[in-house]
Design a protein around this motif. Structure first.
Motif, PDB file in Angstrom:
ATOM      1  N   PRO A 254       0.744  -1.589  -0.085  1.00  0.00           N
ATOM      2  CA  PRO A 254      -0.332  -0.403  -0.083  1.00  0.00           C
ATOM      3  C   PRO A 254       0.673   1.476  -0.155  1.00  0.00           C
ATOM      4  CG  PRO A 254      -0.147  -0.610   1.920  1.00  0.00           C
ATOM      5  CD  PRO A 254       1.069  -1.707   0.863  1.00  0.00           C
ATOM      6  N   ARG A 255       0.048   2.337  -0.431  1.00  0.00           N
ATOM      7  CA  ARG A 255       0.712   3.518  -0.643  1.00  0.00           C
ATOM      8  C   ARG A 255      -0.227   4.768  -0.660  1.00  0.00           C
ATOM      9  NH1 ARG A 255       4.642   1.097   0.467  1.00  0.00           N
ATOM     10  NH2 ARG A 255       6.875   1.380  -0.540  1.00  0.00           N
ATOM     11  N   LYS A 256      -0.043   5.330   0.255  1.00  0.00           N
ATOM     12  CA  LYS A 256      -0.918   6.803  -0.344  1.00  0.00           C
ATOM     13  C   LYS A 256      -0.017   7.934  -0.752  1.00  0.00           C
ATOM     14  CE  LYS A 256      -3.846   9.583   2.471  1.00  0.00           C
ATOM     15  NZ  LYS A 256      -4.091  10.169   3.734  1.00  0.00           N
ATOM     16  N   ILE A 257      -1.068   8.408  -2.271  1.00  0.00           N
ATOM     17  CA  ILE A 257      -0.514   9.981  -2.736  1.00  0.00           C
ATOM     18  C   ILE A 257      -1.218  10.187  -3.318  1.00  0.00           C
ATOM     19  CG2 ILE A 257       0.783   9.548  -5.228  1.00  0.00           C
ATOM     20  CD1 ILE A 257       1.685   6.626  -5.289  1.00  0.00           C
ATOM     21  N   ASN A 258      -0.770  11.289  -2.880  1.00  0.00           N
ATOM     22  CA  ASN A 258      -1.058  12.718  -3.217  1.00  0.00           C
ATOM     23  C   ASN A 258      -3.165  12.656  -2.618  1.00  0.00           C
ATOM     24  OD1 ASN A 258       0.449  14.016  -4.514  1.00  0.00           O
ATOM     25  ND2 ASN A 258      -0.054  12.698  -6.455  1.00  0.00           N
ATOM     26  N   GLY A 259      -3.582  11.758  -2.008  1.00  0.00           N
ATOM     27  CA  GLY A 259      -4.394  12.015  -0.880  1.00  0.00           C
ATOM     28  C   GLY A 259      -5.000  10.880  -1.643  1.00  0.00           C
ATOM     29  N   ARG A 260      -4.118   9.691  -2.413  1.00  0.00           N
ATOM     30  CA  ARG A 260      -5.294   7.972  -3.066  1.00  0.00           C
ATOM     31  C   ARG A 260      -4.387   7.577  -2.474  1.00  0.00           C
ATOM     32  NH1 ARG A 260      -5.015  12.151  -7.802  1.00  0.00           N
ATOM     33  NH2 ARG A 260      -6.417  11.844  -9.309  1.00  0.00           N
ATOM     34  N   TYR A 261      -5.359   6.797  -2.213  1.00  0.00           N
ATOM     35  CA  TYR A 261      -4.792   4.979  -1.800  1.00  0.00           C
ATOM     36  C   TYR A 261      -4.445   4.002  -2.831  1.00  0.00           C
ATOM     37  CZ  TYR A 261      -6.307   7.135   2.759  1.00  0.00           C
ATOM     38  OH  TYR A 261      -6.276   7.682   4.048  1.00  0.00           O
ATOM     39  N   TYR A 262      -2.943   3.308  -2.867  1.00  0.00           N
ATOM     40  CA  TYR A 262      -2.178   2.441  -3.772  1.00  0.00           C
ATOM     41  C   TYR A 262      -2.614   1.781  -3.402  1.00  0.00           C
ATOM     42  CZ  TYR A 262      -2.077   6.246  -6.960  1.00  0.00           C
ATOM     43  OH  TYR A 262      -2.369   8.170  -8.432  1.00  0.00           O
ATOM     44  N   MET A 263      -2.998   0.572  -3.732  1.00  0.00           N
ATOM     45  CA  MET A 263      -2.073  -1.039  -3.857  1.00  0.00           C
ATOM     46  C   MET A 263      -1.834  -1.285  -5.272  1.00  0.00           C
ATOM     47  SD  MET A 263      -1.757  -2.957  -1.713  1.00  0.00           S
ATOM     48  CE  MET A 263      -2.935  -2.472  -0.691  1.00  0.00           C
ATOM     49  N   ILE A 264      -0.496  -1.697  -4.912  1.00  0.00           N
ATOM     50  CA  ILE A 264       0.584  -2.177  -5.931  1.00  0.00           C
ATOM     51  C   ILE A 264       0.207  -3.788  -5.333  1.00  0.00           C
ATOM     52  CG2 ILE A 264       2.856  -2.020  -6.639  1.00  0.00           C
ATOM     53  CD1 ILE A 264       1.697   0.731  -5.390  1.00  0.00           C
ATOM     54  N   TYR A 265       0.013  -4.602  -6.401  1.00  0.00           N
ATOM     55  CA  TYR A 265       0.136  -5.907  -6.068  1.00  0.00           C
ATOM     56  C   TYR A 265       0.833  -6.918  -6.928  1.00  0.00           C
ATOM     57  CZ  TYR A 265      -4.842  -6.002  -8.729  1.00  0.00           C
ATOM     58  OH  TYR A 265      -5.283  -5.798  -9.508  1.00  0.00           O
ATOM     59  N   SER A 266       0.515  -8.273  -6.857  1.00  0.00           N
ATOM     60  CA  SER A 266       0.996  -9.033  -8.327  1.00  0.00           C
ATOM     61  C   SER A 266      -0.237 -10.021  -8.543  1.00  0.00           C
ATOM     62  CB  SER A 266       2.285 -10.154  -8.117  1.00  0.00           C
ATOM     63  OG  SER A 266       1.892 -11.338  -8.812  1.00  0.00           O
ATOM     64  N   PRO A 267      -0.981  -9.335 -10.037  1.00  0.00           N
ATOM     65  CA  PRO A 267      -2.104 -10.325 -10.402  1.00  0.00           C
ATOM     66  C   PRO A 267      -1.912 -11.487 -10.469  1.00  0.00           C
ATOM     67  CG  PRO A 267      -0.743  -8.865 -12.168  1.00  0.00           C
ATOM     68  CD  PRO A 267       0.108  -8.426 -10.630  1.00  0.00           C
ATOM     69  N   ARG A 268      -2.490 -12.391 -10.813  1.00  0.00           N
ATOM     70  CA  ARG A 268      -2.521 -13.988 -11.044  1.00  0.00           C
ATOM     71  C   ARG A 268      -2.124 -14.300 -12.701  1.00  0.00           C
ATOM     72  NH1 ARG A 268      -4.255 -18.732  -8.596  1.00  0.00           N
ATOM     73  NH2 ARG A 268      -6.045 -17.633  -7.836  1.00  0.00           N
ATOM     74  N   ARG A 269      -1.742 -13.059 -13.479  1.00  0.00           N
ATOM     75  CA  ARG A 269      -0.542 -13.355 -14.114  1.00  0.00           C
ATOM     76  C   ARG A 269       0.509 -12.326 -13.690  1.00  0.00           C
ATOM     77  NH1 ARG A 269      -2.830 -10.229 -20.184  1.00  0.00           N
ATOM     78  NH2 ARG A 269      -4.057 -12.189 -19.751  1.00  0.00           N
ATOM     79  N   GLY A 270       1.238 -13.541 -13.773  1.00  0.00           N
ATOM     80  CA  GLY A 270       2.068 -12.905 -12.343  1.00  0.00           C
ATOM     81  C   GLY A 270       3.034 -12.331 -12.731  1.00  0.00           C
ATOM     82  N   SER A 271       3.843 -12.018 -13.732  1.00  0.00           N
ATOM     83  CA  SER A 271       4.996 -11.587 -14.280  1.00  0.00           C
ATOM     84  C   SER A 271       4.996 -10.087 -14.176  1.00  0.00           C
ATOM     85  CB  SER A 271       5.575 -11.552 -15.552  1.00  0.00           C
ATOM     86  OG  SER A 271       4.295 -11.941 -16.544  1.00  0.00           O
ATOM     87  N   ARG A 272       3.469  -9.264 -13.862  1.00  0.00           N
ATOM     88  CA  ARG A 272       3.502  -7.829 -13.970  1.00  0.00           C
ATOM     89  C   ARG A 272       3.649  -7.388 -12.468  1.00  0.00           C
ATOM     90  NH1 ARG A 272      -1.171  -6.589 -18.379  1.00  0.00           N
ATOM     91  NH2 ARG A 272       0.073  -6.865 -20.023  1.00  0.00           N
ATOM     92  N   LEU A 273       3.679  -6.058 -11.903  1.00  0.00           N
ATOM     93  CA  LEU A 273       2.654  -5.433 -11.009  1.00  0.00           C
ATOM     94  C   LEU A 273       2.025  -4.303 -11.447  1.00  0.00           C
ATOM     95  CD1 LEU A 273       5.875  -3.955  -9.088  1.00  0.00           C
ATOM     96  CD2 LEU A 273       4.982  -5.868  -8.524  1.00  0.00           C
ATOM     97  N   ALA A 274       0.687  -5.059 -10.588  1.00  0.00           N
ATOM     98  CA  ALA A 274      -0.562  -4.061 -10.897  1.00  0.00           C
ATOM     99  C   ALA A 274      -0.465  -3.164 -10.206  1.00  0.00           C
ATOM    100  CB  ALA A 274      -1.502  -5.018 -11.374  1.00  0.00           C
ATOM    101  N   TYR A 275      -1.599  -2.269 -10.125  1.00  0.00           N
ATOM    102  CA  TYR A 275      -1.844  -1.493  -9.620  1.00  0.00           C
ATOM    103  C   TYR A 275      -3.668  -0.779  -9.703  1.00  0.00           C
ATOM    104  CZ  TYR A 275      -2.386   2.305 -12.019  1.00  0.00           C
ATOM    105  OH  TYR A 275      -2.494   3.864 -13.485  1.00  0.00           O
ATOM    106  N   ALA A 276      -4.355  -0.549  -8.244  1.00  0.00           N
ATOM    107  CA  ALA A 276      -5.468  -0.356  -8.319  1.00  0.00           C
ATOM    108  C   ALA A 276      -5.531   0.893  -7.410  1.00  0.00           C
ATOM    109  CB  ALA A 276      -6.377  -1.215  -7.237  1.00  0.00           C
ATOM    110  N   ILE A 277      -6.527   2.056  -7.175  1.00  0.00           N
ATOM    111  CA  ILE A 277      -6.240   2.853  -6.819  1.00  0.00           C
ATOM    112  C   ILE A 277      -7.984   2.969  -5.768  1.00  0.00           C
ATOM    113  CG2 ILE A 277      -7.127   5.703  -6.866  1.00  0.00           C
ATOM    114  CD1 ILE A 277      -4.474   5.421  -9.397  1.00  0.00           C
ATOM    115  N   SER A 278      -8.134   3.597  -4.736  1.00  0.00           N
ATOM    116  CA  SER A 278      -9.557   4.126  -3.590  1.00  0.00           C
ATOM    117  C   SER A 278      -8.666   5.520  -3.175  1.00  0.00           C
ATOM    118  CB  SER A 278      -9.249   2.956  -3.169  1.00  0.00           C
ATOM    119  OG  SER A 278     -10.617   3.242  -1.800  1.00  0.00           O
ATOM    120  N   ASP A 279     -10.109   5.658  -2.839  1.00  0.00           N
ATOM    121  CA  ASP A 279     -10.008   7.206  -1.598  1.00  0.00           C
ATOM    122  C   ASP A 279     -10.523   6.813  -0.495  1.00  0.00           C
ATOM    123  OD1 ASP A 279     -10.242   8.818  -4.329  1.00  0.00           O
ATOM    124  OD2 ASP A 279     -12.360   8.452  -4.414  1.00  0.00           O
ATOM    125  N   SER A 280      -9.839   5.767  -0.058  1.00  0.00           N
ATOM    126  CA  SER A 280     -10.359   5.283   1.093  1.00  0.00           C
ATOM    127  C   SER A 280      -9.470   3.679   1.874  1.00  0.00           C
ATOM    128  CB  SER A 280     -11.763   4.898   1.875  1.00  0.00           C
ATOM    129  OG  SER A 280     -12.165   3.831   3.126  1.00  0.00           O
TER     130      SER A 280
END
Length: 443
Positions: free
Chosen positions: A200-226
């Motif tokens: 997890p990271r908080k960047i410019n007021g947004r919450y980010y989740m960096i993670y490994s998806p099922r397609r495992g050679s990537r670093l994916a990310y998702a964003i939330s306001d909470s």
């Protein structure tokens, strides 16, 4: 320091970069060369001054689950299993280590300095209903929010969330458990579905989740306001399997002197272990999204110098079954080079030289008893310009060839074929032709 960014004998995967004061610290697992299992029984911390990112130093063993001559076990009372994917955060002037230990309930360590050494503070404390992932807290990532609340994200194939009591930093608050934070069901496409490696990271007021998806050679990310989500998938940052022997990816992002970077790892030794730390600069756009970046050989360098010896092992493109392997702590050739293999480096700066018509390219190789030819291609290995070639002989040696003089910034690729014709040619189509150690361009 080019990629990989640590000394070439060091294997640090699952990197969590953290900036504390005027240093950037890289926390990660510790792979063992020539081992058939992930990770080690000890953790190390590497760090660099934020103004000198080409000089990472090691502070030694920071935490251990087995007795060694230089460091006793920190967990001898209850486990001697391998340590995976740590994270470290600062809270109220102390530094807390969150480590996943294979087959054991996870633990929290504490230190007075970000490099450690960390001493065991406690195992996680929780009610069973407030701990997913069988309570082992796989690949935990921790976020201290601006209001002092502390959140933990974790799981293997499960995207779990909990809140930590900031008074002790190891107790999961009753009723805080949630799942999923990221869609981990079969309803999500494989490139989006959560697999592991929560960061997890908080960047410019947004919450980010960096993670490994099922397609495992990537670093994916998702964003939330909470911090509790829901997190919306936005894309991926880097894919370590593009034109390279891929495998699982695990890493995160950090802002260093105003520039954002993604830290990740690549595989070597023809395994999905022996993973080495790499970095690429990234841009976070005004809408919060992150443009995907390609793997390069650069690390923290702006460009490679073609007129100095380039070690083969910083290749960022390996196509056709060739791979980097460690023969000893000084020798890491690219081996298993066959007909059709492509070996690539991004990017060289050839500078300005409008008087030279041609350069000499020298390849240092180990022989495999074959004659072969290496075509030198710039910019794109499929459609780029062939600027020359080098004929490689049977034995060990330095082989030279003339190439067209070029200027400016270019990727360089070596495309390999053998020089055998007739009825014996099919035999050589699948044979290792030579091993590459290093190379240089000479004006």
């Amino acid at each position: 320091m080019p990629n990989p960014i640590l000394p070439l004998w060091e294997y640090i995967p699952d990197g969590e970069p953290r900036v504390f004061g005027d240093r950037v610290y890289l926390y990660g697992s510790h792979d063992r060369v020539g081992c058939d299992a992930f990770c080690d029984f000890r953790l190390k911390v590497w760090y660099a001054d934020i103004n000198d990112l080409n000089d990472f130093k090691c502070s030694g063993v920071s935490f251990s689950t087995k007795d060694k001559a230089d460091r006793p076990s920190d967990t001898k009372e209850w486990t001697q299993a391998e340590l995976f994917a740590p994270d470290v955060i600062e809270n109220d002037g102390k530094y807390y280590l969150y480590a996943y230990i294979v087959g054991s309930k996870g633990c929290v360590g504490v230190a007075e300095k970000p490099e450690g050494p960390f001493r065991l503070l406690s195992r996680y404390k929780y009610n069973e209903k407030d701990a997913g992932d069988d309570g082992i807290f796989n690949d935990a990532g921790v976020l201290v929010d601006d209001d002092g609340r502390v959140y933990i994200y974790y799981g293997f194939t499960e995207s779990n969330f909990g809140e930590i009591n900031p008074a002790n930093m190891y107790e999961i608050i009753d009723g805080s458990y949630m799942r999923p934070i990221i869609d981990d069901t079969d309803n999500a496409p494989e490139e989006q579905r959560f697999f592991e490696a929560s960061s997890p990271r908080k960047i410019n007021g947004r919450y980010y989740m960096i993670y490994s998806p099922r397609r495992g050679s990537r670093l994916a990310y998702a964003i939330s306001d909470s911090p509790r989500g829901p997190f919306e998938y936005k894309g991926y940052i880097v894919d370590n399997g593009v034109d390279y022997p891929g495998g699982n990816n695990h890493g995160s992002v950090a802002c260093i002197n105003g520039q954002w970077y993604v830290f990740y790892h690549r595989m070597t030794n023809n395994t999905i272990m022996s993973r080495r730390a790499c970095v690429e600069p990234i841009e976070i756009l005004a809408d919060g999204t992150i443009s995907p970046v390609e793997m390069t050989s650069l690390g923290f360098e702006k460009a490679l110098d073609p007129y100095k010896p380039t070690p083969a092992e910083i290749a960022c493109v390996l196509i056709g079954e060739c791979f980097i392997t460690e023969l000893d702590i000084f020798t890491r050739p690219i081996v298993n080079i066959k007909k059709g293999s492509v070996i690539g480096y991004k990017y060289f700066d050839f500078g300005d030289d409008f008087s030279s018509k041609e350069y000499t390219l020298a390849l240092k190789t180990r022989g495999q008893g074959c004659y072969s030819r290496v075509d030198v291609i710039i910019d794109d290995y499929e459609s780029g310009e062939v600027i020359g070639s080098v004929n490689v002989g049977l034995g060990d040696g330095v082989y030279k060839g003339k190439v067209k003089a070029i200027t400016g910034r270019h990727a360089v690729f070596f495309k390999v074929t053998h020089e055998t014709e007739g009825w014996t040619a099919p035999y050589f189509d699948s044979k290792s032709l030579f091993e590459l150690l290093d190379f240089t361009f000479m004006k």
